[in-house]
Design a protein around this motif. Sequence first.
Motif, short mmCIF file in Angstrom:
data_model
loop_
_atom_site.label_atom_id
_atom_site.label_comp_id
_atom_site.label_asym_id
_atom_site.label_seq_id
_atom_site.Cartn_x
_atom_site.Cartn_y
_atom_site.Cartn_z
N VAL A 46 0.85 -1.19 0.00
CA VAL A 46 0.00 0.00 0.00
C VAL A 46 0.88 1.24 0.00
CG1 VAL A 46 -1.82 1.25 1.21
CG2 VAL A 46 -1.81 -1.25 1.23
N LEU A 47 0.76 2.06 -1.03
CA LEU A 47 1.49 3.32 -1.13
C LEU A 47 0.56 4.43 -0.62
CD1 LEU A 47 2.91 1.39 -3.21
CD2 LEU A 47 3.62 3.46 -4.41
N THR A 48 1.00 5.12 0.41
CA THR A 48 0.11 6.04 1.11
C THR A 48 0.86 7.29 1.51
OG1 THR A 48 -1.21 6.29 3.13
CG2 THR A 48 0.63 4.77 3.22
N ARG A 69 2.37 -4.82 3.04
CA ARG A 69 3.50 -3.90 3.19
C ARG A 69 2.96 -2.48 3.02
NH1 ARG A 69 4.87 -8.62 3.43
NH2 ARG A 69 6.72 -9.63 2.50
N THR A 70 3.72 -1.51 3.51
CA THR A 70 3.36 -0.10 3.32
C THR A 70 4.59 0.67 2.88
OG1 THR A 70 3.80 0.43 5.64
CG2 THR A 70 1.53 -0.16 5.06
N ILE A 71 4.38 1.61 1.97
CA ILE A 71 5.41 2.56 1.55
C ILE A 71 4.82 3.95 1.73
CG2 ILE A 71 6.72 3.49 -0.38
CD1 ILE A 71 6.95 0.72 -1.53
N THR A 72 5.49 4.77 2.56
CA THR A 72 5.01 6.13 2.81
C THR A 72 5.64 7.07 1.81
OG1 THR A 72 4.77 5.66 5.18
CG2 THR A 72 4.87 7.96 4.52
N LEU A 73 4.80 7.85 1.14
CA LEU A 73 5.27 8.83 0.16
C LEU A 73 5.38 10.19 0.85
CD1 LEU A 73 2.99 7.82 -2.85
CD2 LEU A 73 5.30 7.02 -2.31
N PRO A 74 6.57 10.77 0.95
CA PRO A 74 6.76 12.03 1.68
C PRO A 74 6.30 13.25 0.88
CG PRO A 74 8.84 11.31 0.76
CD PRO A 74 7.84 10.24 0.42
N THR A 75 5.00 13.37 0.71
CA THR A 75 4.45 14.52 -0.01
C THR A 75 3.39 15.16 0.88
OG1 THR A 75 2.91 13.01 -1.09
CG2 THR A 75 4.86 13.64 -2.31
N PRO A 76 3.81 16.06 1.82
CA PRO A 76 2.86 16.62 2.77
C PRO A 76 1.83 17.55 2.15
CG PRO A 76 5.00 17.69 2.97
CD PRO A 76 5.17 16.56 2.02
N THR A 77 2.15 18.18 1.01
CA THR A 77 1.21 19.07 0.35
C THR A 77 0.88 18.52 -1.03
OG1 THR A 77 3.05 20.39 -0.54
CG2 THR A 77 2.11 21.08 1.57
N TYR A 78 -0.05 19.19 -1.68
CA TYR A 78 -0.50 18.74 -3.00
C TYR A 78 0.63 18.92 -4.01
CZ TYR A 78 -3.13 18.54 -7.35
OH TYR A 78 -3.59 18.20 -8.60
N ALA A 110 -0.12 -8.18 7.79
CA ALA A 110 0.92 -7.61 8.66
C ALA A 110 1.14 -6.12 8.44
CB ALA A 110 2.22 -8.37 8.46
N ALA A 111 1.09 -5.64 7.20
CA ALA A 111 1.33 -4.23 6.87
C ALA A 111 2.71 -3.77 7.35
CB ALA A 111 0.24 -3.34 7.45
N ASP A 112 3.76 -4.52 7.01
CA ASP A 112 5.12 -4.16 7.40
C ASP A 112 5.63 -3.00 6.55
OD1 ASP A 112 5.23 -6.26 9.29
OD2 ASP A 112 5.72 -7.68 7.69
N PRO A 113 6.41 -2.07 7.13
CA PRO A 113 6.90 -0.92 6.36
C PRO A 113 8.04 -1.30 5.43
CG PRO A 113 7.71 -0.82 8.60
CD PRO A 113 6.76 -1.99 8.55
N LEU A 114 8.09 -0.62 4.29
CA LEU A 114 9.19 -0.74 3.33
C LEU A 114 9.85 0.63 3.18
CD1 LEU A 114 7.69 -2.95 0.46
CD2 LEU A 114 9.31 -3.64 2.23
N PRO A 115 11.10 0.68 2.72
CA PRO A 115 11.77 1.98 2.58
C PRO A 115 11.06 2.88 1.57
CG PRO A 115 13.35 0.16 2.49
CD PRO A 115 11.99 -0.45 2.41
N THR A 116 11.16 4.17 1.82
CA THR A 116 10.58 5.16 0.91
C THR A 116 11.45 5.30 -0.33
OG1 THR A 116 9.62 6.39 2.76
CG2 THR A 116 9.92 7.58 0.69
N PRO A 117 10.85 5.29 -1.52
CA PRO A 117 11.67 5.44 -2.73
C PRO A 117 12.31 6.82 -2.81
CG PRO A 117 9.34 5.57 -3.25
CD PRO A 117 9.42 5.15 -1.81
#
Length: 355
Positions: free
Chosen positions: A89-91, A109-118, A209-216
């Motif tokens: 899940v990319l979120t 798995r989860t990948i967090t995308l560091p985009t706080p604004t639009y 499980a929703a384990d975290p993966l590194p951010t691209p």
Amino acid sequence: MIRRDPRAERDAMVVSRTPRLRLDRTHRGGASLTRADAPVAAPTIIHIAEPAFLVFAVIEAAGGALNRHDRQVIGAARTLAGRDAAVVVLTPHLPSQAPDAIGTAGGDRTITLPTPTYDPERSAALIAQAITDHAPRHVVFPESADGGDLARRVAALTEADLFAGAESLTPTQAIRPAQAGRVELRATPPRLISIAPDRIAPYHGAPHAADPLPTPAAAATPGGIRAATTLAVDAATIPLDQAPLVIAAGNGVTDFAGFLDLARALGATPGASRVVCDAGALPRALQVGASGTVLNAECYIALGISGAPQHLQGIGTVEHIVAINTDLHAAIIARAGLAIIADAQDVMQALRAML
């Protein structure tokens, strides 16, 4: 022998109940076949340590939480993944309790995308980089205003075909309407797919499980957007069919000035039943129901509304309904997820005091 529970199996396939009952019979994550009176054990978290392949699910998570469309996107990815593959899940950045919600929705798995604004350009670049890094078999997007735009940007960056607006999905076939809905287009699911809202059921099986993966790490390229700011909007000016939170007054409300004050304090869009609008207490534009406005809200609060059939038709797709009524046997009470058996005026005063 353990008996099947056909009602639980049918409920797991329900996508929407209005304007007609819609079932997703292709969904494979349905309810378990257990007796209805059997004791419920603690759910076993599913870990897929060595997945056969990956399926990406790109969600919007507006407001910091998964909405109905997000869960349907993860459910579609879960259908494509089956038992042997993993759903990633990319979120955007979510609160600390989000992994539990993502795991319950079917994410491995989860990948967090560091985009706080639009910033759709940067988001598309990050997703394209994640596709390059992990080589998923499929990438599923929501077919919404922002999700559909993002899917097309990623398709352009990766030079891949996009199957947009899928309304039915299996591991071997994707279906969408074509020619203004007169025919159906069927194809083998390609890499990029966007899912139409309220067409594919969310996942209802055991949590993952929703384990975290590194951010691209995407290359920093200058984009067309220099700055983006979230503007505060008066909830009273949002159209009823677009409002995420609606509070409506019925025949049990007498203090309409206090009702509008409560709506402003809650940040909710005000609505009304037909009886209230017929009496001229509130404008006709605020009427909720089949003869007024059909809602698509996340939450609906009904104050002193009994729940006539036409009114219930107008709130059929609302996810969470809170009903305040003195009649325990009112139709709105049976439809509500949370019911408060009390006078609406007393509850309004208590809420205003708490706020």
